[in-house]
Enzyme design. Structure first.
Site, PDB file in Angstrom:
ATOM      1  N   HIS A  96       5.259   6.383  11.066  1.00  0.00           N
ATOM      2  CA  HIS A  96       6.447   5.525  11.040  1.00  0.00           C
ATOM      3  C   HIS A  96       7.747   6.319  11.135  1.00  0.00           C
ATOM      4  O   HIS A  96       8.780   5.753  11.514  1.00  0.00           O
ATOM      5  CB  HIS A  96       6.495   4.723   9.748  1.00  0.00           C
ATOM      6  CG  HIS A  96       5.777   3.410   9.796  1.00  0.00           C
ATOM      7  ND1 HIS A  96       5.985   2.486  10.794  1.00  0.00           N
ATOM      8  CD2 HIS A  96       4.877   2.853   8.946  1.00  0.00           C
ATOM      9  CE1 HIS A  96       5.240   1.413  10.549  1.00  0.00           C
ATOM     10  NE2 HIS A  96       4.551   1.608   9.439  1.00  0.00           N
ATOM     11  N   MET A 100       5.072   2.708   1.772  1.00  0.00           N
ATOM     12  CA  MET A 100       6.294   2.330   2.479  1.00  0.00           C
ATOM     13  C   MET A 100       6.919   3.558   3.118  1.00  0.00           C
ATOM     14  O   MET A 100       7.024   4.612   2.500  1.00  0.00           O
ATOM     15  CB  MET A 100       7.281   1.663   1.500  1.00  0.00           C
ATOM     16  CG  MET A 100       8.610   1.285   2.120  1.00  0.00           C
ATOM     17  SD  MET A 100       8.413   0.103   3.483  1.00  0.00           S
ATOM     18  CE  MET A 100       9.862   0.504   4.455  1.00  0.00           C
ATOM     19  N   GLY A 103       0.826  -1.196   0.000  1.00  0.00           N
ATOM     20  CA  GLY A 103       0.000   0.000   0.000  1.00  0.00           C
ATOM     21  C   GLY A 103       0.860   1.245   0.000  1.00  0.00           C
ATOM     22  O   GLY A 103       0.613   2.198  -0.730  1.00  0.00           O
ATOM     23  N   GLU A 148       2.175   6.302   7.254  1.00  0.00           N
ATOM     24  CA  GLU A 148       3.592   6.342   6.882  1.00  0.00           C
ATOM     25  C   GLU A 148       4.339   7.437   7.631  1.00  0.00           C
ATOM     26  O   GLU A 148       5.511   7.264   7.987  1.00  0.00           O
ATOM     27  CB  GLU A 148       3.741   6.521   5.368  1.00  0.00           C
ATOM     28  CG  GLU A 148       3.034   5.476   4.525  1.00  0.00           C
ATOM     29  CD  GLU A 148       3.272   4.050   4.987  1.00  0.00           C
ATOM     30  OE1 GLU A 148       4.389   3.719   5.421  1.00  0.00           O
ATOM     31  OE2 GLU A 148       2.322   3.242   4.920  1.00  0.00           O
TER      32      GLU A 148
END
EC number: 3.4.11.-
Length: 952
Positions: free
Chosen positions: A356, A318, A316, A353
Site C-alpha cells: 500500500h 492499516m 486486520g 500494508e
C-alpha cells in the site's frame, strides 16, 4: 486496511472450524440509495440554512497544508487541539465546506492577505460538514489559512482518535490513544477535507506526558518541554497524502529497529512485555520493503517505516504512510509458540500494508468507488512479494482460496461491481469486502497471466511513476498497461523499463494471445470491473471441435438476472494430447475453437488463473474428467484439481450438474495429498452435512460425516503429532487432525486427550508441538474442567497466537453456558478483547450447540454492536452473514427477515449484507429441496457397494 483478514492468524486451522461448524460465508458490501443530493435544503444545527446540499465536498477550495497540534489526555480520556489549514481557492467563494464530526469547534479565524478576521460557522451533522462563512469573498488564486480549535472525547470505538488499553502480567491496566482514519474517520479527530482526492502535506505536533511516547507518520525532529511537566513532540512534514493515511499514537510502547539496504529505518513497536515477539516481523518488513523498491522501481519516499502492534484494533491492519498499524496477532511472533500458519499470516499482512505504500499511498484512488485499485492490488502483491521473499512458505497454496471466497459473494444477485458508485460513509465502509480485495486480486492475477508477468510489471511501474502523489480511476491503469513500450514511455522509463523494451523480441501472440487486432486492455477489463458477477463457460467437445458459450453464474431462481452480461474471457486449456497451455480470448456469447486432434479430455482454466467457472457439458463431459482423476489424478496440478472440485459442486447449486456426478468425482480425494485440493474437498463436502445440523436429520448427517472421514482417513492416519515437514505439510496436518478430532475419530481423540491431560497436569508448562495444539485444546475444552483451565491460561498468556488457538477451541465446546460466557466476555472486553467479538459470535454460531445462542445474542445486542463497530464495517457484515449462512428452513428465513426487517435505516436496514443473508438462506433451501433425496440415495448406494466389497 482489512477487516477480518487476521481475526486469527491460524490461517488454515480457523477455516476448518468455520467449516466444521458451518460453511464460512464471506461478507460483502451494501449499496444504499443515492444520497449524494438531499431532497430538502439542509438546515444547520442553529436553524439557519446550510450552504451546501451534497455529501461530497465542493471543489472550489482545496487544502495544501495542515499544521496540526494535538493534546490527548489519557487520564480524562479526551483531547484538544488546533489546526491551521493552508488553502488554494479555485473559484471565488464566500464559504469553505469541510468535515468535522462530534467535536466542539471554537476560535474559527481566517488568515487572509489583508489580515486576520473571524469566520461564522455552521454545522450540518447529517453529512459531518462544517461551513465557514466569510463576509467578503475569498478570491481565486489567493492563499488563505483557516484556524480552528477543537476538542472531543477519545472515541470508545475503534475509529477516529480512540482509546485503547492493555493489561500487564501483574494485572495493571495501561491506556493508550491511537488513530484509525480510513475510510471517513479523520473528521472525528480534527476538522479536515476528509476525501481521498484532497491530498495535502501535514505537520504534526503532539503534547504528551513524559511516561508516554508519541509516534506519527514522519520522524520526530525535536521535543520541547512545556509547563506542568508536559512535553511537545514536533514531527517532520509529511509528503502529499490523503487524510485517511495520517496517523499518530500516544503510548508506552517499546521499539526495536533495523535498516534496509537503501537506508530506510524500520522500527517495530509493541507493549513492553511483548517487544521480544517483534523480531520476525521486523526482519520481514526489511526484506519486503527492499523487494518492493526493486519491483516497483521507485524508492520508498519516506525516511522511516514503523510497524505498531495495537492491543485494540478492529481491522486486520492499516497502511498509514510511514506508520502501519496492526492487530497484535498480525505482527507478534514467538518462535516457540507460534505456528507455521501464524508465520505465513504475519508475512502476508505486512506484505499487504507495505504494498500500500505505493498502491494507495503514493497513487490513490480518486474516490472510494475504485477502492479495489488500492486493496485488490495490495492483496495481489501479498502473493507476488511473499512468493519471492519467502518461497519456503508456499504462499501460492492459498491464492486459489481467495478466488473461491470472492466467487461465493459474487455469485449472489446482491453482489456489486469491483468499481461501483458509493456516496455515504456506510456505503464506503461496505466496499472493504471480498469483491474489492479478493476478486480484485484474482482479476489482476488473470490480467498478469494474460499480458505476461514482464509486461504487467512494466505497466504497473509506468502507472505508479505517472501518477505519483496523484489520484486515479480505473482507466488510468488500463492506459498504462496497454502499450508499455511506447516511444515516449521508454524515453522516460528507468533502466528496468528500457532494458525490457529494448530486448523484447517476442511475437505479438505471446503478449496479446491473438493476432490481427490491437490489444485493448480497457475494453477487456471493463467487463470485469464495471459489472458484477463472473462468467460460467460451458464447453462441449465434439471430435476436434470445441464449442464455447458464456453466461453469468448466479445462485438465483430468477433467470432474468443473468441477461445482458458479457465478458472478454482469457481462456486457457490443456488436453490429454498436450500439456502446453493454449490460449483463446472469448469475446462473444458463443464461439468455436478447433483442436489439432481428437482428445480424451480437455481442462479449461489451467491452474484457475482465470476468474471464471467451467462446465463440461454433453454426455461425456464430466465423465472424462472423472475418469482422469480416478486413474491418473497427478496428470493435473493441485490447483487444477481443486478448481474441478469447486466447479462441479458449485454447478450442482444451479442445476447444471447432478449431485451424484459431483459426489462420484469426489471419490478420487481418497488419493489426494496436496493442500489446496484437500482443503477444497472439505470446503465442498462439509457444508452438505452442515445444512442438516439445524434440521434434526441425524441419520443422514452422520452418513455424510462418515463418508468424509472415510475419504480422508488414510491421509489422517499418516499424520504425525509433530512440527516436522514443510509449511504446507504442517498446515495440512493442523487441518486434518483438527477435523478428525471434531469428528470424534477414535485415534485422534485418544492422542489429543492424552496430550491435553499431560499439558494440564504440568499447569500448561509442557511444550506441545505447535501445529497440533488446536486439536489438543479443542478436545480438552469439551469438559467443564478443561474449558475453565483453558480460559485461565487464556487470561494470563501474552502469546497472541496461543490465545487465538485457545479461543477457537473454547468456542467449539458443547457446553452452552461456556459459549454464552465467551460472547458476554467479548462484549465487555475485559478478558476477551471486544475487537474479537465478531469472531467469537460467528464461531459460536458455527458450533451445532451454539447457533441459537449466537442468533439470540446478535439480536439482543445489535444496537450496542453497531455503535462499537460501525454500520457497514467488516465486523458487522461478518456477524450478519456468518451467523445466518447455514440456515436452510423457511421458518428460519422468516425469523431472519422479521428481525432485520424491523430495523430502521439508522440501525442498518439497508446494508447489503442483510440482502446477502436472505439470498444465502434461500439458496440453501433450494439446494436441500432439490438434492436431499439424491444425497440419501447416493450414500445408501455407496454403503451397499462397501458392504459387497467387504464380503468379497
Amino acid at each position: 486496511m482489512r477487516g477480518g483478514e487476521v481475526l486469527c492468524l491460524n490461517m488454515l486451522v480457523a477455516p476448518v472450524l468455520l467449516l466444521l461448524f458451518s460453511s464460512f460465508h464471506t461478507v460483502s458490501a451494501a449499496q444504499l440509495p443515492n444520497q449524494n443530493q438531499i431532497k430538502d435544503p439542509p438546515i444547520a444545527t442553529n436553524g439557519q440554512p446550510f450552504p451546501w446540499d451534497r455529501m461530497r465536498l465542493p471543489k472550489t477550495v482545496s487544502p495544501v497544508h495542515y499544521d496540526l497540534r494535538i493534546h490527548p489526555n489519557l487520564t480524562s480520556l479526551n483531547f484538544s487541539g488546533s489546526v491551521f489549514i493552508s488553502l488554494d481557492i479555485h473559484e471565488d467563494t464566500s464559504s469553505i465546506i469541510l468535515h468535522a464530526k462530534k467535536m466542539q469547534i471554537s476560535n474559527v479565524r481566517l488568515l487572509a492577505p489583508e489580515g486576520i478576521r473571524p469566520l461564522r460557522m455552521l454545522e450540518y451533522p447529517g453529512f459531518h460538514q462544517l461551513a465557514l462563512l466569510s463576509d467578503s469573498p475569498l478570491t481565486k488564486g489567493q492563499k488563505y489559512v483557516v484556524q480552528l480549535d477543537f476538542a472531543a472525547n477519545l472515541s470508545d470505538s475503534f475509529r477516529g482518535f480512540y482509546k485503547g488499553s492493555y493489561r500487564t502480567s501483574s494485572g495493571e491496566v495501561r491506556v493508550l490513544a491511537s488513530t484509525q482514519f480510513e475510510a471517513t474517520f479523520a473528521r472525528g479527530a480534527f476538522p479536515c477535507f476528509d476525501e481521498p482526492a484532497f491530498k495535502a502535506n501535514f505537520t504534526v505536533r503532539i503534547i504528551r506526558e513524559p511516561r508516554h511516547i508519541a509516534i506519527s507518520n514522519m520522524p520526530k525532529i525535536k521535543t520541547v518541554e512545556l509547563s506542568e511537566g508536559l512535553l511537545e513532540d514536533y514531527f517532520d512534514t509529511t509528503v502529499k497524502m490523503s487524510t485517511y493515511l495520517l496517523a499518530y499514537i500516544v503510548c508506552d510502547f517499546l521499539s526495536v529497529s533495523r535498516t534496509t539496504n537503501r537506508g530506510v529505518k524500520i522500527s517495530a513497536y509493541a507493549v513492553p512485555e511483548k517487544i521480544n515477539q517483534t523480531a520476525f516481523a521486523l526482519d520481514a518488513a526489511v526484506k519486503l520493503l527492499d523487494f518492493y523498491e526493486d519491483y516497483f522501481d521507485i524508492p520508498y519516499p519516506l525516511p522511516k517505516q514503523d510497524l505498531a502492534a495495537i492491543p485494540d484494533f478492529q481491522s486486520g491492519a492499516m497502511e498509514n504512510w510511514g506508520l502501519t498499524t496492526y492487530r497484535e496477532a498480525g505482527l507478534l511472533f514467538d518462535p516457540e509458540k507460534s505456528s507455521a500458519s501464524d508465520k505465513l499470516g504475519i508475512v502476508k499482512v505486512i506484505a499487504h500494508e507495505l504494498a500500500h505504500q505505493w498502491f494507495g499511498n503514493l497513487v490513490t484512488m480518486e474516490w472510494w468507488n475504485d477502492l479495489w485499485l488500492n486493496e485488490g492490488f495490495a492483496k495481489f502483491m501479498e502473493f507476488i512479494s511473499v512468493d519471492v521473499t519467502y518461497p519456503e512458505l508456499h504462499v501460492e497454496d492459498l491464492f486459489l482460496g481467495k478466488c473461491f471466497e470472492a466467487m461465493e459473494v459474487d455469485s449472489l444477485s446482491s453482489s456489486h461491481p469491483v468499481s461501483t458508485p458509493v456516496e455515504n460513509p456506510v456505503q464506503i465502509q461496505e466496499m472493504f469486502d471480498d469483491v474489492s480485495y479478493d476478486k480484485g486480486a484474482c482479476i489482476l492475477h488473470m490480467l498478469r497471466d494474460f499480458l505476461t508477468p514482464e509486461v504487467f510489471e512494466i505497466g504497473i511501474i509506468k502507472y505508479l511513476k505517472r501518477y505519483s502523489y496523484k489520484n486515479t480511476v480505473n482507466g488510468h491503469l488500463w492506459e498504462s498497461l496497454t502499450d508499455v513500450c511506447g516511444l515516449e514511455d521508454v524515453a522516460v522509463g528507468q533502466k528496468k523499463h528500457r532494458d525490457f523494451c529494448s530486448n523484447r523480441k517476442r511475437s505479438t501472440e505471446e503478449s496479446k494471445w491473438f493476432s490481427g487486432e490491437e490489444l485493448d486492455v480497457k475494453a477487456i477489463m471493463d467487463t470485469w470491473t464495471l459489472q458484477e458477477g463472473f462468467p460460467l463457460v460451458t464447453v462441449e467437445v465434439r471430435g476436434r471441435e470445441v464449442r464455447l458459450s458464456q453466461e453469468r453464474y448466479l445462485k438465483s431462481d430468477d433467470p432474468s438476472l443473468t441477461d445482458g452480461f458479457l465478458w472478454q474471457i482469457p481462456l486457457t486449456y490443456i488436453t490429454s494430447a498436450s500439456s502446453t497451455v493454449q490460449r483463446f480470448l472469448l469475446k462473444s456469447k458463443t464461439d468455436v475453437l478447433h483442436l489439432p486432434e481428437e482428445v480424451d479430455w480437455v481442462k479449461f482454466n489451467v491452474d484457475m488463473t482465470g476468474y471464471y467457472m467451467v462446465h463440461y457439458a454433453i454426455r461425456n463431459g464430466w465423465s472424462s474428467i472423472n475418469r482422469l482423476l480416478k486413474h491418473n489424478h497427478t496428470a493435473l496440478t493441485g490447483n487444477d484439481r481443486a478448481s474441478l472440485i469447486h466447479n462441479v459442486f458449485q454447478l450442482v447449486s444451479i442445476g447444471k450438474v447432478s449431485l451424484d456426478t459431483a459426489l462420484e468425482l469426489s471419490l478420487y480425494l481418497s488419493k489426494e495429498t496436496e493442500i489446496m485440493a484437500v482443503i477444497q474437498g472439505f470446503g465442498e463436502l462439509v457444508p452438505l452435512y452442515k445444512l442438516m445440523e439445524k434440521r434434526d436429520m441425524a441419520a443422514l448427517e452422520n452418513q455424510m460425516k462418515g463418508y468424509i472421514l472415510d475419504l480422508f482417513q488414510g491421509l489422517i492416519d499418516r499424520q504425525e503429532w509433530t512440527d516436522s515437514g514443510s509449511v504446507s505439510e504442517r498446515m495440512l496436518r493442523s487441518y486434518l487432525l483438527l477435523f478428525a478430532c471434531v469428528r470424534n475419530y477414535s485415534p485422534c481423540l485418544t492422542k489429543a486427550t492424552q496430550l491435553f491431560n499431560m499439558w494440564k497436569d504440568s499447569d500448561g508448562t509442557m511444550s506441545l508441538p505447535v501445529d497440533i495444539t488446536m486439536a489438543v485444546f479443542l478436545v480438552g475444552a469439551r469438559s467443564p474442567e478443561g474449558w475453565d483451565f483453558l480460559f485461565e491460561k487464556y487470561r494470563t498468556s501474552i502469546q497472541t497466537s496461543v490465545k487465538s488457538r485457545m479461543k477457537m477451541a473454547m468456542a467449539a465446546t458443547p457446553l452452552q453456558d461456556k459459549l454464552k460466557l465467551m460472547m458476554e466476555q467479548s462484549l465487555h472486553g475485559e478478558v476477551m478483547k471486544t475487537q474479537d467479538l465478531p469472531y467469537v459470535v460467528v464461531s459460536v454460531s458455527n458450533n451445532p450447540h451454539g447457533y441459537k445462542l449466537a442468533w439470540d445474542f446478535l439480536r439482543a445486542n445489535w444496537e450496542v454492536m453497531i455503535k462499537k463497530f460501525d454500520l457497514g464495517s467488516h465486523s458487522i457484515t461478518h456477524m450478519v452473514t456468518g451467523v445466518t449462512s447455514r440456515y436452510s428452513t423457511r421458518e428460519m428465513l422468516e425469523e431472519v427477515r422479521s428481525f432485520f426487517g424491523s430495523l430502521t435505516e439508522e440501525s442498518g436496514s439497508d446494508m447489503r449484507c442483510i440482502q446477502q443473508a436472505y439470498e444465502s438462506i434461500e439458496d440453501n433451501i433450494r439446494w436441500m429441496d432439490a438434492n436431499l433425496p439424491l444425497l440419501q440415495a447416493w450414500l445408501d448406494k455407496r454403503s451397499r457397494r462397501s458392504v459387497v466389497h467387504e464380503d468379497l
